[in-house]
Design a protein around this motif. Structure first.
Motif, PDB file in Angstrom:
ATOM      1  N   ILE A 303       0.841  -1.197   0.000  1.00 18.46           N
ATOM      2  CA  ILE A 303       0.000   0.000   0.000  1.00 18.46           C
ATOM      3  C   ILE A 303       0.879   1.251   0.000  1.00 18.46           C
ATOM      4  N   THR A 304       1.961   1.219   0.772  1.00 20.77           N
ATOM      5  CA  THR A 304       2.877   2.361   0.810  1.00 20.77           C
ATOM      6  C   THR A 304       3.525   2.585  -0.557  1.00 20.77           C
ATOM      7  N   GLU A 305       3.968   1.503  -1.189  1.00 18.31           N
ATOM      8  CA  GLU A 305       4.567   1.626  -2.534  1.00 18.31           C
ATOM      9  C   GLU A 305       3.562   2.193  -3.528  1.00 18.31           C
ATOM     10  N   LEU A 306       2.320   1.735  -3.440  1.00 18.21           N
ATOM     11  CA  LEU A 306       1.280   2.217  -4.346  1.00 18.21           C
ATOM     12  C   LEU A 306       1.026   3.703  -4.130  1.00 18.21           C
ATOM     13  N   ASP A 307       0.993   4.119  -2.877  1.00 13.92           N
ATOM     14  CA  ASP A 307       0.774   5.529  -2.560  1.00 13.92           C
ATOM     15  C   ASP A 307       1.899   6.397  -3.120  1.00 13.92           C
ATOM     16  N   GLN A 308       3.108   5.854  -3.114  1.00 19.48           N
ATOM     17  CA  GLN A 308       4.255   6.610  -3.638  1.00 19.48           C
ATOM     18  C   GLN A 308       4.201   6.763  -5.156  1.00 19.48           C
ATOM     19  N   LYS A 309       3.377   5.950  -5.805  1.00 18.20           N
ATOM     20  CA  LYS A 309       3.223   6.038  -7.267  1.00 18.20           C
ATOM     21  C   LYS A 309       2.272   7.162  -7.676  1.00 18.20           C
ATOM     22  N   GLN A 310       1.566   7.749  -6.695  1.00 17.66           N
ATOM     23  CA  GLN A 310       0.637   8.846  -7.005  1.00 17.66           C
ATOM     24  C   GLN A 310       1.384   9.971  -7.732  1.00 17.66           C
ATOM     25  N   GLY A 311       0.822  10.416  -8.828  1.00 22.06           N
ATOM     26  CA  GLY A 311       1.436  11.493  -9.600  1.00 22.06           C
ATOM     27  C   GLY A 311       2.517  11.042 -10.546  1.00 22.06           C
ATOM     28  N   GLN A 312       2.907   9.754 -10.501  1.00 22.34           N
ATOM     29  CA  GLN A 312       3.952   9.241 -11.385  1.00 22.34           C
ATOM     30  C   GLN A 312       3.380   8.343 -12.490  1.00 22.34           C
ATOM     31  N   THR A 313       2.063   8.222 -12.530  1.00 23.06           N
ATOM     32  CA  THR A 313       1.417   7.350 -13.498  1.00 23.06           C
ATOM     33  C   THR A 313       0.171   8.028 -14.048  1.00 23.06           C
ATOM     34  N   LYS A 314      -0.310   7.565 -15.184  1.00 22.76           N
ATOM     35  CA  LYS A 314      -1.517   8.167 -15.765  1.00 22.76           C
ATOM     36  C   LYS A 314      -2.776   7.752 -15.018  1.00 22.76           C
ATOM     37  N   TRP A 315      -2.674   6.710 -14.199  1.00 20.94           N
ATOM     38  CA  TRP A 315      -3.852   6.200 -13.497  1.00 20.94           C
ATOM     39  C   TRP A 315      -4.075   6.957 -12.194  1.00 20.94           C
ATOM     40  N   SER A 316      -5.347   7.210 -11.881  1.00 22.34           N
ATOM     41  CA  SER A 316      -5.702   7.776 -10.582  1.00 22.34           C
ATOM     42  C   SER A 316      -5.806   6.629  -9.579  1.00 22.34           C
ATOM     43  N   LEU A 317      -5.010   6.700  -8.522  1.00 20.62           N
ATOM     44  CA  LEU A 317      -4.914   5.588  -7.567  1.00 20.62           C
ATOM     45  C   LEU A 317      -5.719   5.821  -6.288  1.00 20.62           C
ATOM     46  N   ASP A 318      -6.448   6.955  -6.220  1.00 22.01           N
ATOM     47  CA  ASP A 318      -7.159   7.294  -4.986  1.00 22.01           C
ATOM     48  C   ASP A 318      -8.150   6.209  -4.580  1.00 22.01           C
ATOM     49  N   LYS A 319      -8.978   5.786  -5.515  1.00 29.56           N
ATOM     50  CA  LYS A 319     -10.015   4.801  -5.186  1.00 29.56           C
ATOM     51  C   LYS A 319      -9.395   3.468  -4.777  1.00 29.56           C
ATOM     52  N   LEU A 320      -8.371   3.030  -5.504  1.00 30.12           N
ATOM     53  CA  LEU A 320      -7.725   1.753  -5.196  1.00 30.12           C
ATOM     54  C   LEU A 320      -7.117   1.791  -3.794  1.00 30.12           C
ATOM     55  N   LEU A 321      -6.437   2.882  -3.469  1.00 36.24           N
ATOM     56  CA  LEU A 321      -5.836   3.002  -2.142  1.00 36.24           C
ATOM     57  C   LEU A 321      -6.904   2.967  -1.047  1.00 36.24           C
ATOM     58  N   GLN A 322      -8.024   3.647  -1.298  1.00 34.69           N
ATOM     59  CA  GLN A 322      -9.086   3.658  -0.294  1.00 34.69           C
ATOM     60  C   GLN A 322      -9.715   2.279  -0.138  1.00 34.69           C
ATOM     61  N   LEU A 323      -9.900   1.565  -1.251  1.00 35.16           N
ATOM     62  CA  LEU A 323     -10.445   0.209  -1.176  1.00 35.16           C
ATOM     63  C   LEU A 323      -9.531  -0.700  -0.361  1.00 35.16           C
ATOM     64  N   LEU A 324      -8.228  -0.579  -0.567  1.00 36.07           N
ATOM     65  CA  LEU A 324      -7.273  -1.421   0.153  1.00 36.07           C
ATOM     66  C   LEU A 324      -7.268  -1.099   1.648  1.00 36.07           C
ATOM     67  N   ARG A 325      -7.315   0.183   1.972  1.00 39.02           N
ATOM     68  CA  ARG A 325      -7.328   0.566   3.390  1.00 39.02           C
ATOM     69  C   ARG A 325      -8.610   0.102   4.078  1.00 39.02           C
ATOM     70  N   GLU A 326      -9.739   0.234   3.362  1.00 38.20           N
ATOM     71  CA  GLU A 326     -10.999  -0.223   3.941  1.00 38.20           C
ATOM     72  C   GLU A 326     -11.004  -1.740   4.102  1.00 38.20           C
ATOM     73  N   LEU A 327     -10.371  -2.445   3.172  1.00 40.29           N
ATOM     74  CA  LEU A 327     -10.296  -3.899   3.282  1.00 40.29           C
ATOM     75  C   LEU A 327      -9.504  -4.296   4.531  1.00 40.29           C
ATOM     76  N   ASN A 328      -8.371  -3.652   4.766  1.00 37.18           N
ATOM     77  CA  ASN A 328      -7.589  -3.950   5.968  1.00 37.18           C
ATOM     78  C   ASN A 328      -8.365  -3.606   7.241  1.00 37.18           C
ATOM     79  N   ASP A 329      -9.095  -2.483   7.220  1.00 37.71           N
ATOM     80  CA  ASP A 329      -9.891  -2.092   8.387  1.00 37.71           C
ATOM     81  C   ASP A 329     -10.978  -3.124   8.671  1.00 37.71           C
ATOM     82  N   CYS A 330     -11.686  -3.542   7.645  1.00 37.45           N
ATOM     83  CA  CYS A 330     -12.771  -4.515   7.819  1.00 37.45           C
ATOM     84  C   CYS A 330     -12.227  -5.880   8.232  1.00 37.45           C
ATOM     85  N   TYR A 331     -11.059  -6.229   7.708  1.00 34.77           N
ATOM     86  CA  TYR A 331     -10.443  -7.505   8.095  1.00 34.77           C
ATOM     87  C   TYR A 331     -10.073  -7.486   9.573  1.00 34.77           C
TER      88      TYR A 331
END
Length: 424
Positions: A303-331
């Motif tokens: 998750i940390t590596e993915l967050d560091q990719k923000q702004g370095q790729t054409k893809w918007s990673l906000d939703k993916l990061l939030q889904l992953l964090r919510e998954l860890n919280d729910c787990y």
């Protein structure tokens, strides 16, 4: 894989063998009566004063049925490098007059099998659902009971463990950032030149079934073998281990200490929350701040590596990061239905990163390593289970889906995310 050959020749770095364990366990005796063909019906019995009071949990004398089960599971593994499917084990055990499921569940276990806790036994499997095509595995502890596993676990596994510990001792921490250190299959090949490719390919599976080592296995899309081992401070808990019996003893000691601490903390919380009985005087206990480790489904480093990719790729990673964090919280909060929905959402969300329009297309056409291909196929199969959670109508009976149904898929999700991060 033609067979789990271990070395191509003699390798001095990989031969602590039997004289070492016998020297270490001077007070240990081997009990045998030869009741099961192909396996010694006996175990190493340890003197508690020499290797710790918890050791007998996994070295107690096994029954004929338990020894037969271990023998049936180990023979195909040493021939092919893969554990046999459960359907085969059940059929062979039935022919020999035993209920395989009952025998498997009767094997000794140390620690706690509750979600978020660690346990250690002779076998690793899904305690809630044994599917016909599942492949229960034996742990290194089984090497104390099954002679054919002895060269693999007493010899090679312990040598690899010592090597990992020596690598961890050389890691220099930084005060400014987290320094992540890895050992790759190429490192193993250089340091153990006579080991076979079959043994190196089997290493991830072996390490994943050991409670203090499984978190180190890190899927790596950038490496041709598809994995690497992340070093960590927990390896140092095993620094004094020099043979298999000592290793099993130490792991059992650790998981039992954790179980005891959890039980004591539960008792303290129960006393604090419930009023004392009329005939019971309240007791005053020192205030202790418990150290709580939150279980994670998705590797935080990814998750940390993915967050560091923000702004370095054409893809918007906000939703993916939030889904992953919510998954860890729910787990961490034991929310099985939310976890199923989030896993389903994530695997449907990421295929464009891999150049595919759907997860089905990604599984079938993307160039995966052999191991990751198996992981992705299992994740694809999981969509049916997620659909069950999301779309099954209400009914009169209790729904059987639980947190245990997610446990085998954490490594699969991490493999998918590892590939996505490497692709960005």
């Amino acid at each position: 894989m033609a067979g789990l050959a271990i070395t191509t020749g003699r390798d001095d770095e990989l031969v602590p063998v039997l004289p070492v364990i016998r020297a270490h366990l001077a007070s240990v005796k081997l009990v045998a009566d030869g009741r099961s063909p192909g396996v010694t019906s006996g175990v190493i019995q340890a003197d508690d004063s020499k290797i710790g009071p918890t050791m007998p949990v996994l070295t107690a004398l096994l029954s004929d049925a338990q020894l037969k089960l271990l023998d049936i599971m180990s023979e195909p593994y040493m021939d092919s490098g893969e554990w046999p499917v459960w359907h085969y084990v059940e059929a062979v055990m039935y022919d020999r007059g035993h209920d395989a499921r009952a025998v498997l569940k009767s094997l000794p276990v140390a620690g706690s099998t509750n979600i978020g806790s660690r346990s250690y036994g002779l076998a690793w499997y899904d305690h809630n659902q044994l599917a016909d095509d599942s492949r229960p595995a034996l742990t290194a502890a089984a090497g104390l009971h099954v002679p054919r596993l002895e060269p693999l676990f007493e010899d090679k596994f312990i040598s690899v463990l010592k090597y990992l510990i020596s690598c961890q001792q050389k890691v220099k921490p930084s005060p400014d950032r987290v320094e992540r250190a890895f050992v790759t299959p190429d490192d193993f090949k250089r340091n153990f030149p006579t080991t076979t490719s079959e043994f190196r390919a089997a290493l991830p599976d072996i390490l994943q079934h050991e409670p203090l080592l499984w978190r180190g296995i890190n899927p790596s899309g950038s490496h041709q073998d598809g994995w690497r081992f992340e070093l960590g401070q927990e390896l140092m808990k095993l620094k004094d281990v020099d043979n298999l019996a000592a290793y099993v003893s130490r792991v059992v000691e650790i998981v039992e200490e954790e179980r005891s601490a959890t039980f004591q903390e539960y008792g303290r919380l129960r006393r604090d929350l419930l009023p004392p009985r009329d005939d019971e005087q309240p007791t005053i206990t020192p205030t202790v701040t418990p150290v709580i480790t939150t279980p994670l489904y998705v590797n935080q480093g990814l998750i940390t590596e993915l967050d560091q990719k923000q702004g370095q790729t054409k893809w918007s990673l906000d939703k993916l990061l939030q889904l992953l964090r919510e998954l860890n919280d729910c787990y961490a909060e034991d929310r099985p239905f939310a976890c199923h929905a989030l896993v389903r959402a994530i695997i449907d969300h990421v295929p464009p990163i891999l150049g595919c329009t759907s997860f089905e297309a990604a599984v079938s056409s993307y160039k995966w390593t052999r191991t990751d291909k198996k992981y992705m196929t299992r994740l694809l199969d999981f969509k049916t289970q997620a659909d069950d959670v999301l779309h099954r109508h209400i009914r009169t009976s209790k729904d059987p889906i639980s947190m245990h149904d997610l446990v085998p898929l954490g490594s699969h999700m991490n493999a998918l995310l590892r590939e996505c991060v490497d692709k960005l």
